[in-house]
Design a protein around this motif. Structure first.
Motif, PDB file in Angstrom:
ATOM      1  N   LEU A  30       0.886  -1.142   0.052  1.00  0.00           N
ATOM      2  CA  LEU A  30      -0.251  -0.107  -0.019  1.00  0.00           C
ATOM      3  C   LEU A  30       0.803   1.124  -0.035  1.00  0.00           C
ATOM      4  N   VAL A  31       0.306   2.213  -0.719  1.00  0.00           N
ATOM      5  CA  VAL A  31       1.157   3.533  -0.682  1.00  0.00           C
ATOM      6  C   VAL A  31      -0.188   4.492  -0.024  1.00  0.00           C
ATOM      7  N   VAL A  32       0.359   5.291   0.992  1.00  0.00           N
ATOM      8  CA  VAL A  32      -0.303   6.244   1.362  1.00  0.00           C
ATOM      9  C   VAL A  32       0.113   7.691   1.243  1.00  0.00           C
ATOM     10  N   PRO A  33      -0.685   8.284   0.206  1.00  0.00           N
ATOM     11  CA  PRO A  33      -0.046   9.711  -0.075  1.00  0.00           C
ATOM     12  C   PRO A  33      -0.769  10.643   0.791  1.00  0.00           C
ATOM     13  N   THR A  34       0.006  11.772   0.903  1.00  0.00           N
ATOM     14  CA  THR A  34      -0.715  12.760   1.732  1.00  0.00           C
ATOM     15  C   THR A  34      -0.715  14.157   1.078  1.00  0.00           C
ATOM     16  N   SER A  35      -1.410  15.294   1.635  1.00  0.00           N
ATOM     17  CA  SER A  35      -1.533  16.502   0.618  1.00  0.00           C
ATOM     18  C   SER A  35      -0.345  17.382   0.570  1.00  0.00           C
ATOM     19  N   THR A  36       0.761  17.042   1.443  1.00  0.00           N
ATOM     20  CA  THR A  36       1.900  17.637   1.376  1.00  0.00           C
ATOM     21  C   THR A  36       3.151  17.141   1.030  1.00  0.00           C
ATOM     22  N   GLY A  37       3.154  16.094   0.295  1.00  0.00           N
ATOM     23  CA  GLY A  37       4.545  15.499  -0.174  1.00  0.00           C
ATOM     24  C   GLY A  37       4.797  14.388   0.582  1.00  0.00           C
ATOM     25  N   VAL A  38       4.299  14.037   1.728  1.00  0.00           N
ATOM     26  CA  VAL A  38       4.736  12.913   2.671  1.00  0.00           C
ATOM     27  C   VAL A  38       4.107  11.387   1.979  1.00  0.00           C
ATOM     28  N   THR A  52      -6.242  -0.306   9.192  1.00  0.00           N
ATOM     29  CA  THR A  52      -6.489   0.973   8.636  1.00  0.00           C
ATOM     30  C   THR A  52      -5.432   1.871   8.917  1.00  0.00           C
ATOM     31  N   LEU A  53      -4.862   2.404   7.851  1.00  0.00           N
ATOM     32  CA  LEU A  53      -3.951   3.609   8.233  1.00  0.00           C
ATOM     33  C   LEU A  53      -4.606   4.770   7.711  1.00  0.00           C
ATOM     34  N   ILE A  54      -4.042   5.950   8.401  1.00  0.00           N
ATOM     35  CA  ILE A  54      -4.658   7.252   8.139  1.00  0.00           C
ATOM     36  C   ILE A  54      -3.493   8.287   7.947  1.00  0.00           C
ATOM     37  N   SER A  55      -3.752   9.265   6.981  1.00  0.00           N
ATOM     38  CA  SER A  55      -2.889  10.359   6.979  1.00  0.00           C
ATOM     39  C   SER A  55      -3.520  11.624   7.598  1.00  0.00           C
ATOM     40  N   MET A  56      -2.902  12.325   8.363  1.00  0.00           N
ATOM     41  CA  MET A  56      -3.778  13.546   9.013  1.00  0.00           C
ATOM     42  C   MET A  56      -2.959  14.759   8.556  1.00  0.00           C
ATOM     43  N   PRO A  57      -3.975  15.888   7.940  1.00  0.00           N
ATOM     44  CA  PRO A  57      -3.287  17.199   8.081  1.00  0.00           C
ATOM     45  C   PRO A  57      -2.453  17.725   8.881  1.00  0.00           C
ATOM     46  N   ARG A  58      -1.211  18.287   8.742  1.00  0.00           N
ATOM     47  CA  ARG A  58      -0.313  18.581   9.546  1.00  0.00           C
ATOM     48  C   ARG A  58      -0.713  19.808  10.590  1.00  0.00           C
ATOM     49  N   ILE A  82       4.813  18.693   8.869  1.00  0.00           N
ATOM     50  CA  ILE A  82       4.545  17.532   7.641  1.00  0.00           C
ATOM     51  C   ILE A  82       3.227  16.930   8.346  1.00  0.00           C
ATOM     52  N   ASP A  83       2.325  16.256   7.297  1.00  0.00           N
ATOM     53  CA  ASP A  83       1.576  15.691   7.490  1.00  0.00           C
ATOM     54  C   ASP A  83       1.775  14.410   8.433  1.00  0.00           C
ATOM     55  N   GLN A  84       0.778  14.001   9.538  1.00  0.00           N
ATOM     56  CA  GLN A  84       1.231  12.809  10.269  1.00  0.00           C
ATOM     57  C   GLN A  84       0.420  11.503   9.974  1.00  0.00           C
ATOM     58  N   ALA A 145       7.200   1.433  13.152  1.00  0.00           N
ATOM     59  CA  ALA A 145       6.110   1.606  13.716  1.00  0.00           C
ATOM     60  C   ALA A 145       5.772   3.039  13.457  1.00  0.00           C
ATOM     61  N   LEU A 146       4.434   3.480  13.751  1.00  0.00           N
ATOM     62  CA  LEU A 146       4.245   4.982  13.237  1.00  0.00           C
ATOM     63  C   LEU A 146       4.101   5.826  14.565  1.00  0.00           C
ATOM     64  N   TYR A 147       4.896   6.675  14.542  1.00  0.00           N
ATOM     65  CA  TYR A 147       4.634   7.646  15.585  1.00  0.00           C
ATOM     66  C   TYR A 147       4.854   9.137  15.203  1.00  0.00           C
ATOM     67  N   PRO A 148       4.706  10.045  16.022  1.00  0.00           N
ATOM     68  CA  PRO A 148       4.773  11.343  15.258  1.00  0.00           C
ATOM     69  C   PRO A 148       5.983  11.700  14.391  1.00  0.00           C
ATOM     70  N   LEU A 149       5.964  12.422  13.505  1.00  0.00           N
ATOM     71  CA  LEU A 149       7.183  12.716  12.662  1.00  0.00           C
ATOM     72  C   LEU A 149       7.293  14.299  12.523  1.00  0.00           C
ATOM     73  N   ALA A 150       8.545  14.554  12.343  1.00  0.00           N
ATOM     74  CA  ALA A 150       8.828  15.899  12.248  1.00  0.00           C
ATOM     75  C   ALA A 150      10.083  16.006  11.292  1.00  0.00           C
ATOM     76  N   LEU A 151      10.072  17.108  10.452  1.00  0.00           N
ATOM     77  CA  LEU A 151      11.316  17.507   9.624  1.00  0.00           C
ATOM     78  C   LEU A 151      12.034  18.677  10.552  1.00  0.00           C
ATOM     79  N   LEU A 152      13.052  17.985  10.943  1.00  0.00           N
ATOM     80  CA  LEU A 152      13.942  18.888  11.926  1.00  0.00           C
ATOM     81  C   LEU A 152      15.263  19.147  11.222  1.00  0.00           C
TER      82      LEU A 152
END
Length: 182
Positions: A30-38, A52-58, A82-84, A145-152
């Motif tokens: 599966l590929v889960v795209p988001t609205s911001t390039g993640v 069920t996998l979910i992408s959430m707006p940043r 970035i989107d989560q 695993a899925l945890y909060p992501l950040a571009l730092l």
């Protein structure tokens, strides 16, 4: 999703949140795209039951008063929100891949730090660097695993302590070893 909350004073607020919901079954990729390039790429065999996998707006993710919470020592600086991806803590049987197109990422807060930007994941002890590759403006990391992501950007220089030879001592020409820790 329509969310309504009420404070202690009885005031209510309602927000509409659009979520990108994706279902994956065992054996599927599966590929889960988001609205911001993640993008999250899950390989076949990464789940052992339907999930069920979910992408959430940043804007509904890590920001507190519009800022990402980072260590107070200033060593990590937010570059762009970035989107989560969720559900938080969801573990994969095989590593999944998170990629960020940093060239087309909207809302960059510190463009001068984009070259130093890296993906970090927030776990119970704080932000952890994700081993990653970078090809041009594409940053790609593996996650288990899925945890909060950040571009730092890690802007603090490392501290290097020389253990041997002792301060003022000369190197042995037959054994020019230096022992240091970072």
């Amino acid at each position: 999703l329509l969310a309504t909350a009420r404070d202690e004073g009885g005031n209510t607020a309602t927000r509409s949140i659009t979520l990108n919901v994706n279902t994956i079954s065992p054996g599927d990729a599966l590929v889960v795209p988001t609205s911001t390039g993640v993008k999250l790429t899950v390989p076949a065999g990464a789940v052992d039951q339907q999930a069920t996998l979910i992408s959430m707006p940043r804007r509904y993710s890590l920001a507190v008063d519009g800022k990402i919470e980072v260590p107070s020592d200033g060593s990590l600086v937010p570059v762009a929100p970035i989107d989560q991806l969720a559900p938080l803590g969801f573990a994969f049987n095989k590593p999944a891949q998170v990629s960020v197109d940093v060239e087309n990422l909207p809302g960059v807060q510190k463009p001068e730090l984009m070259e130093k930007a890296a993906l970090f994941q927030r776990v119970s002890t704080g932000w952890e660097y994700l081993p990653q590759t970078r090809a041009g403006k594409q940053v790609v990391a593996q996650v288990n695993a899925l945890y909060p992501l950040a571009l730092l950007a890690d802007v603090a220089a490392p501290v290097v302590n020389i253990e041997s030879p002792a301060e003022g001592a000369k190197l042995d020409p037959n054994d020019p070893a230096v022992i240091a820790n970072v």
